[in-house]
Design a protein around this motif. Structure first.
Motif, PDB file in Angstrom:
ATOM      1  N   ALA A   2     -31.508  44.242  25.448  1.00 55.64           N
ATOM      2  CA  ALA A   2     -31.351  43.852  27.066  1.00 55.64           C
ATOM      3  C   ALA A   2     -32.537  43.772  27.537  1.00 55.64           C
ATOM      4  O   ALA A   2     -33.551  44.664  27.434  1.00 55.64           O
ATOM      5  CB  ALA A   2     -30.299  44.978  27.407  1.00 55.64           C
ATOM      6  N   ILE A   3     -32.495  43.020  28.745  1.00 52.44           N
ATOM      7  CA  ILE A   3     -33.716  43.054  29.832  1.00 52.44           C
ATOM      8  C   ILE A   3     -34.153  44.328  30.324  1.00 52.44           C
ATOM      9  O   ILE A   3     -35.178  44.609  30.389  1.00 52.44           O
ATOM     10  CB  ILE A   3     -33.366  41.624  30.469  1.00 52.44           C
ATOM     11  CG1 ILE A   3     -34.911  41.289  30.992  1.00 52.44           C
ATOM     12  CG2 ILE A   3     -32.379  41.970  31.603  1.00 52.44           C
ATOM     13  CD1 ILE A   3     -34.880  39.718  31.996  1.00 52.44           C
ATOM     14  N   THR A   4     -33.222  45.042  30.673  1.00 52.16           N
ATOM     15  CA  THR A   4     -33.363  46.289  31.096  1.00 52.16           C
ATOM     16  C   THR A   4     -34.123  47.139  30.221  1.00 52.16           C
ATOM     17  O   THR A   4     -35.175  48.054  30.677  1.00 52.16           O
ATOM     18  CB  THR A   4     -32.276  47.197  31.604  1.00 52.16           C
ATOM     19  OG1 THR A   4     -31.150  47.073  30.549  1.00 52.16           O
ATOM     20  CG2 THR A   4     -31.523  46.222  32.918  1.00 52.16           C
ATOM     21  N   ASP A  42     -29.244  43.381  36.404  1.00 53.02           N
ATOM     22  CA  ASP A  42     -27.874  43.529  35.815  1.00 53.02           C
ATOM     23  C   ASP A  42     -27.372  42.227  36.236  1.00 53.02           C
ATOM     24  O   ASP A  42     -26.339  41.575  35.684  1.00 53.02           O
ATOM     25  CB  ASP A  42     -27.112  44.812  36.282  1.00 53.02           C
ATOM     26  CG  ASP A  42     -27.751  45.675  35.360  1.00 53.02           C
ATOM     27  OD1 ASP A  42     -28.179  45.546  34.242  1.00 53.02           O
ATOM     28  OD2 ASP A  42     -27.327  46.985  35.528  1.00 53.02           O
ATOM     29  N   LYS A  43     -27.700  41.771  37.575  1.00 52.93           N
ATOM     30  CA  LYS A  43     -26.929  40.678  38.375  1.00 52.93           C
ATOM     31  C   LYS A  43     -27.299  39.512  37.918  1.00 52.93           C
ATOM     32  O   LYS A  43     -26.616  38.455  37.794  1.00 52.93           O
ATOM     33  CB  LYS A  43     -27.449  40.939  39.976  1.00 52.93           C
ATOM     34  CG  LYS A  43     -26.486  40.249  40.864  1.00 52.93           C
ATOM     35  CD  LYS A  43     -27.041  40.777  42.549  1.00 52.93           C
ATOM     36  CE  LYS A  43     -26.080  39.565  43.239  1.00 52.93           C
ATOM     37  NZ  LYS A  43     -24.611  40.161  43.376  1.00 52.93           N
ATOM     38  N   TRP A  44     -28.586  39.479  37.820  1.00 52.46           N
ATOM     39  CA  TRP A  44     -29.340  37.999  37.371  1.00 52.46           C
ATOM     40  C   TRP A  44     -29.997  37.756  36.067  1.00 52.46           C
ATOM     41  O   TRP A  44     -30.387  36.738  35.952  1.00 52.46           O
ATOM     42  CB  TRP A  44     -30.295  37.605  38.654  1.00 52.46           C
ATOM     43  CG  TRP A  44     -29.868  37.626  40.169  1.00 52.46           C
ATOM     44  CD1 TRP A  44     -29.975  38.419  41.018  1.00 52.46           C
ATOM     45  CD2 TRP A  44     -28.532  36.826  40.367  1.00 52.46           C
ATOM     46  NE1 TRP A  44     -29.178  38.166  42.243  1.00 52.46           N
ATOM     47  CE2 TRP A  44     -28.311  37.170  41.890  1.00 52.46           C
ATOM     48  CE3 TRP A  44     -27.790  35.806  39.792  1.00 52.46           C
ATOM     49  CZ2 TRP A  44     -27.327  36.717  42.709  1.00 52.46           C
ATOM     50  CZ3 TRP A  44     -26.573  35.336  40.490  1.00 52.46           C
ATOM     51  CH2 TRP A  44     -26.710  35.729  41.763  1.00 52.46           C
ATOM     52  N   GLY A  45     -30.297  38.712  35.443  1.00 48.36           N
ATOM     53  CA  GLY A  45     -31.212  38.738  34.177  1.00 48.36           C
ATOM     54  C   GLY A  45     -30.424  38.724  32.940  1.00 48.36           C
ATOM     55  O   GLY A  45     -30.988  39.259  32.066  1.00 48.36           O
ATOM     56  N   ARG A  46     -29.356  37.829  32.950  1.00 50.77           N
ATOM     57  CA  ARG A  46     -28.504  37.817  31.668  1.00 50.77           C
ATOM     58  C   ARG A  46     -28.631  36.058  31.165  1.00 50.77           C
ATOM     59  O   ARG A  46     -28.366  35.342  32.036  1.00 50.77           O
ATOM     60  CB  ARG A  46     -27.173  38.093  31.847  1.00 50.77           C
ATOM     61  CG  ARG A  46     -26.920  39.505  32.261  1.00 50.77           C
ATOM     62  CD  ARG A  46     -25.601  39.898  32.459  1.00 50.77           C
ATOM     63  NE  ARG A  46     -25.410  41.367  32.995  1.00 50.77           N
ATOM     64  CZ  ARG A  46     -25.263  42.348  32.268  1.00 50.77           C
ATOM     65  NH1 ARG A  46     -25.588  42.184  30.734  1.00 50.77           N
ATOM     66  NH2 ARG A  46     -25.368  43.366  32.539  1.00 50.77           N
ATOM     67  N   GLY A  47     -29.176  35.942  30.198  1.00 56.06           N
ATOM     68  CA  GLY A  47     -29.362  34.461  29.649  1.00 56.06           C
ATOM     69  C   GLY A  47     -28.056  33.737  29.277  1.00 56.06           C
ATOM     70  O   GLY A  47     -26.816  34.427  29.145  1.00 56.06           O
ATOM     71  N   ARG A  49     -31.255  30.971  30.283  1.00 53.06           N
ATOM     72  CA  ARG A  49     -31.736  30.623  31.727  1.00 53.06           C
ATOM     73  C   ARG A  49     -32.902  29.339  31.240  1.00 53.06           C
ATOM     74  O   ARG A  49     -33.455  29.823  30.262  1.00 53.06           O
ATOM     75  CB  ARG A  49     -32.472  31.659  32.374  1.00 53.06           C
ATOM     76  CG  ARG A  49     -31.617  32.832  33.102  1.00 53.06           C
ATOM     77  CD  ARG A  49     -30.893  32.126  34.088  1.00 53.06           C
ATOM     78  NE  ARG A  49     -30.039  33.301  34.955  1.00 53.06           N
ATOM     79  CZ  ARG A  49     -28.741  33.708  34.458  1.00 53.06           C
ATOM     80  NH1 ARG A  49     -28.469  32.983  33.686  1.00 53.06           N
ATOM     81  NH2 ARG A  49     -28.125  34.527  35.072  1.00 53.06           N
ATOM     82  N   GLU A 176     -35.099  36.682  25.226  1.00 54.31           N
ATOM     83  CA  GLU A 176     -33.844  37.336  25.418  1.00 54.31           C
ATOM     84  C   GLU A 176     -33.224  36.135  26.450  1.00 54.31           C
ATOM     85  O   GLU A 176     -31.744  36.322  26.182  1.00 54.31           O
ATOM     86  CB  GLU A 176     -34.140  38.674  26.171  1.00 54.31           C
ATOM     87  CG  GLU A 176     -32.575  39.155  26.919  1.00 54.31           C
ATOM     88  CD  GLU A 176     -31.656  39.703  25.692  1.00 54.31           C
ATOM     89  OE1 GLU A 176     -30.523  39.852  26.162  1.00 54.31           O
ATOM     90  OE2 GLU A 176     -32.071  39.826  24.648  1.00 54.31           O
ATOM     91  N   LEU A 177     -33.777  35.730  27.335  1.00 59.74           N
ATOM     92  CA  LEU A 177     -32.932  34.651  28.266  1.00 59.74           C
ATOM     93  C   LEU A 177     -32.936  33.225  27.600  1.00 59.74           C
ATOM     94  O   LEU A 177     -32.346  32.462  28.013  1.00 59.74           O
ATOM     95  CB  LEU A 177     -34.054  34.479  29.533  1.00 59.74           C
ATOM     96  CG  LEU A 177     -34.002  35.816  30.165  1.00 59.74           C
ATOM     97  CD1 LEU A 177     -34.969  35.505  31.772  1.00 59.74           C
ATOM     98  CD2 LEU A 177     -32.697  36.261  30.820  1.00 59.74           C
TER      99      LEU A 177
END
Length: 235
Positions: A2-4, A42-47, A49, A176-177
């Motif tokens: 996960a990006i986090t 969490d809000k915008w970093g989910r692929g 993209r 990841e994205l």
């Protein structure tokens, strides 16, 4: 990953590095501003993209305060939709206090970039449907005077391990994205992306950096950036 987790790992890796004169203070908003960083990711970093926009490192009035790249407070809070408690760095410079979302000074680069995104796409949902914004290096470097020192100005012995860690994190974020494009905001970001992403098949371009230190950017940054993005086939 996960990006986090990518950014948590990067922060831990960078915490082991040392920087000498003329750098006297180093801030890592991935630590003291983590609630805001996590909200943004969490809000915008989910692929997936299509496009990742990449800046160099945090500005003292932007990401250093809000945890969001180019993060001028008004647009981060009211348009990007991120607002969280921000703590203090361990070694705070008296001329560069961290007050988080209570800051009453805006970052010009952030106003230009996020203002363009708002005017072009209307809503944050529309922008982030195909785009993500990151900084190559999460650290802020300051001299005794409070002057900002960018990563490219660090001595080679300090710069090389920093770039190695940031290169690794950038590769992981882009994968990841599942990004098709990396657009460097300025030459440094483009150059690092070409180095870090070699062999991944990611297309790389560049737009003008919106810094007020750039005379060209001060002559209407948004129209110039739009022209460059059109030439890349991204608008």
């Amino acid at each position: 990953m996960a990006i986090t987790e990518i950014y948590k790992t990067l922060s831990k890796r960078l915490a082991g590095l040392e920087f000498g004169e003329p750098v006297t203070h180093v801030y890592d908003p991935l630590q003291y501003a983590w609630p805001a960083v996590q909200m943004y990711l969490d809000k915008w970093g989910r692929g997936p993209r299509q496009v990742v926009f990449l800046g160099m490192n945090p500005g003292p009035w932007g990401m250093a305060q809000t945890g969001v790249p180019f993060g001028t407070v008004n647009l981060v809070r009211d348009w990007v939709g991120v607002h969280a408690q921000v703590g203090k760095p361990g070694n705070e410079h008296p001329k560069r206090p961290i007050v988080g979302f209570a800051i009453d000074r805006e970052e010009v680069s952030g106003n230009r970039f996020w203002g363009w995104a708002r005017d072009r796409f209307g809503t944050a949902d529309a922008f982030f449907a195909n785009h993500f914004v990151a900084n190559y290096c999460p650290l802020v470097f300051m001299e005794a005077s409070g002057r900002n020192r960018t990563p490219d100005k660090l001595p080679v012995a300090e710069r090389e391990p920093l770039l190695a860690a940031c290169d690794d994190a950038l590769r992981q974020v882009v994968c990841e994205l599942d990004a098709e494009w990396l657009v460097g905001i300025g030459k440094f970001a483009e150059d690092r992306a070409r180095q870090a992403l070699a062999g991944l098949g990611v297309r790389i371009g560049r737009i003008l950096h919106p810094s007020p230190a750039s005379p060209i950017a001060n002559r209407g940054w948004a129209p110039q950036a739009e022209k460059q993005l059109r030439q890349l086939g991204l608008l």
